[in-house]
Design a protein around this motif. Structure first.
Motif, PDB file in Angstrom:
ATOM      1  N   THR A 174       0.866  -1.169   0.000  1.00 26.51           N
ATOM      2  CA  THR A 174       0.000   0.000   0.000  1.00 26.51           C
ATOM      3  C   THR A 174       0.908   1.227   0.000  1.00 26.51           C
ATOM      4  O   THR A 174       1.597   1.489   0.976  1.00 26.51           O
ATOM      5  N   MET A 176       2.154   5.227  -2.117  1.00 30.02           N
ATOM      6  CA  MET A 176       1.921   6.350  -3.017  1.00 30.02           C
ATOM      7  C   MET A 176       3.281   6.844  -3.503  1.00 30.02           C
ATOM      8  O   MET A 176       4.169   7.119  -2.682  1.00 30.02           O
ATOM      9  N   LEU A 185      -0.759   5.689  -7.185  1.00 30.70           N
ATOM     10  CA  LEU A 185      -1.328   5.318  -5.896  1.00 30.70           C
ATOM     11  C   LEU A 185      -1.853   3.892  -5.933  1.00 30.70           C
ATOM     12  O   LEU A 185      -2.577   3.501  -6.838  1.00 30.70           O
ATOM     13  N   CYS A 186      -1.459   3.088  -4.926  1.00 29.51           N
ATOM     14  CA  CYS A 186      -2.019   1.745  -4.710  1.00 29.51           C
ATOM     15  C   CYS A 186      -2.605   1.750  -3.307  1.00 29.51           C
ATOM     16  O   CYS A 186      -1.868   1.803  -2.320  1.00 29.51           O
ATOM     17  N   GLU A 187      -3.939   1.706  -3.208  1.00 25.10           N
ATOM     18  CA  GLU A 187      -4.613   1.935  -1.931  1.00 25.10           C
ATOM     19  C   GLU A 187      -4.664   0.704  -1.043  1.00 25.10           C
ATOM     20  O   GLU A 187      -4.786   0.826   0.176  1.00 25.10           O
ATOM     21  N   HIS A 188      -4.600  -0.499  -1.601  1.00 28.22           N
ATOM     22  CA  HIS A 188      -4.600  -1.710  -0.776  1.00 28.22           C
ATOM     23  C   HIS A 188      -4.021  -2.863  -1.578  1.00 28.22           C
ATOM     24  O   HIS A 188      -3.807  -2.759  -2.788  1.00 28.22           O
ATOM     25  N   ARG A 194      -3.423   3.588  -9.510  1.00 24.89           N
ATOM     26  CA  ARG A 194      -4.102   4.750 -10.069  1.00 24.89           C
ATOM     27  C   ARG A 194      -3.081   5.834 -10.375  1.00 24.89           C
ATOM     28  O   ARG A 194      -2.196   6.125  -9.546  1.00 24.89           O
ATOM     29  N   ASP A 222      -2.251  10.269   9.675  1.00 25.45           N
ATOM     30  CA  ASP A 222      -3.075   9.926   8.518  1.00 25.45           C
ATOM     31  C   ASP A 222      -2.902  10.997   7.444  1.00 25.45           C
ATOM     32  O   ASP A 222      -2.985  12.192   7.733  1.00 25.45           O
ATOM     33  N   ILE A 233      -8.968  10.806  -0.635  1.00 26.99           N
ATOM     34  CA  ILE A 233      -8.260   9.529  -0.523  1.00 26.99           C
ATOM     35  C   ILE A 233      -7.493   9.573   0.791  1.00 26.99           C
ATOM     36  O   ILE A 233      -6.704  10.476   1.030  1.00 26.99           O
ATOM     37  N   ARG A 234      -7.743   8.592   1.643  1.00 22.96           N
ATOM     38  CA  ARG A 234      -7.106   8.559   2.970  1.00 22.96           C
ATOM     39  C   ARG A 234      -6.085   7.433   3.032  1.00 22.96           C
ATOM     40  O   ARG A 234      -6.408   6.273   2.735  1.00 22.96           O
ATOM     41  N   LEU A 235      -4.872   7.786   3.421  1.00 25.88           N
ATOM     42  CA  LEU A 235      -3.817   6.804   3.674  1.00 25.88           C
ATOM     43  C   LEU A 235      -3.520   6.832   5.168  1.00 25.88           C
ATOM     44  O   LEU A 235      -2.828   7.725   5.651  1.00 25.88           O
TER      45      LEU A 235
END
Length: 261
Positions: A174, A176, A185-188, A194, A222, A233-235
């Motif tokens: 996960t 950015m 971006l790879c969120e999970h 993306r 966060d 978008i929350r990391l």
């Protein structure tokens, strides 16, 4: 969230080492067992001898001890190492439960500060009172929480393996990647990557959980990305978020200078 569980395996290994060097052993006896101190003429020179009387069939612990006495070079007849300090077991359980609560129930802003202050004051009050911890545990139905060395090692090792796999394997999937002009971006885990245009993006640092972000997270926080279409978008749980956000802003400034030139 498993990253914040490092106090569990760290404290488990510390208490296991303390139990090992203390070198006390645990014997399991039936409920009707009696213990009698022998008179001085029956004791060995320089030692105190006790007689253990067991009416019911002996436990496995006593049977193994009896076999060990008949085997030369067997060492200690009781094998499990157990500390005699009454506070070690409760402290480990409290840290375990607090870590679970802290990482699952967010306490933000003033609430987190008040909870920390309350815990510190209570701990100091119990400590300054002579025999405070023993009296407190005795008031709780004579609570005795004892964990042997193997128990500490098993819990600490299991949590450490889960923690290491989570931090060094899954969390690495996960991410950015910020480059001048664009963001990948790879969120999970398993999600597609993306590509976002950096124009119009806004970055927000959220670090208001005193427990999770400051005490356990090594100044983590966060990261919230505000997109031009008002979506977010929350990391969560970004380590050293202040330093990383400065790098992101520096890259974006380089893009602005290049475009202007």
């Amino acid at each position: 969230m498993l990253f914040y569980w490092w106090p569990i395996w760290l404290l488990g290994y510390v208490l296991a080492l303390m139990t090992y060097f203390e070198n006390h052993r645990m014997a399991i006896v039936p409920a009707d067992a009696t213990l009698q101190k022998l008179s001085e003429d029956q004791t060995l020179e320089g030692s105190t001898v006790y007689r253990l009387a067991v009416k019911n069939p002996p436990t496995t612990s006593l049977e193994n001890a009896e076999k060990a006495t008949k085997t030369p070079g067997e060492g200690a007849i009781f094998k499990p190492r157990m500390t005699q300090k009454p506070w070690m077991g409760p402290i480990f359980c409290v840290v375990l439960l607090l870590t679970v609560v802290i990482t699952n129930v967010p306490l933000r802003g003033l609430w987190s500060f008040l909870v920390i202050l309350l815990l510190i004051v209570l701990a100091l009050l119990v400590t300054v009172i002579p025999g405070g911890w023993d009296s407190l545990l005795g008031a709780l139905f004579h609570l005795h929480v004892h964990i042997n060395m193997a128990g500490y090692l098993f819990i600490a090792t299991a949590v450490f393996i889960l923690w290491a796999v989570s931090v060094f394997v899954f969390d690495q999937r996960t991410y950015m990647v910020v480059e001048p002009g664009q963001i990948r971006l790879c969120e999970h885990v398993g999600a597609s990557i993306r590509n976002l245009d950096a124009t119009g993006l806004e970055f927000e640092k959220q670090r208001d959980d005193l427990f999770r972000h400051w005490l356990l997270g090594f100044f983590s926080g966060d990261l919230i990305i505000h997109l031009p279409d008002k979506s977010q978008i929350r990391l969560p749980n970004v380590l050293w978020i202040g330093w990383r956000l400065e790098e992101v802003q520096q890259l974006l400034r380089e893009k602005s200078v290049t475009t202007h030139a």
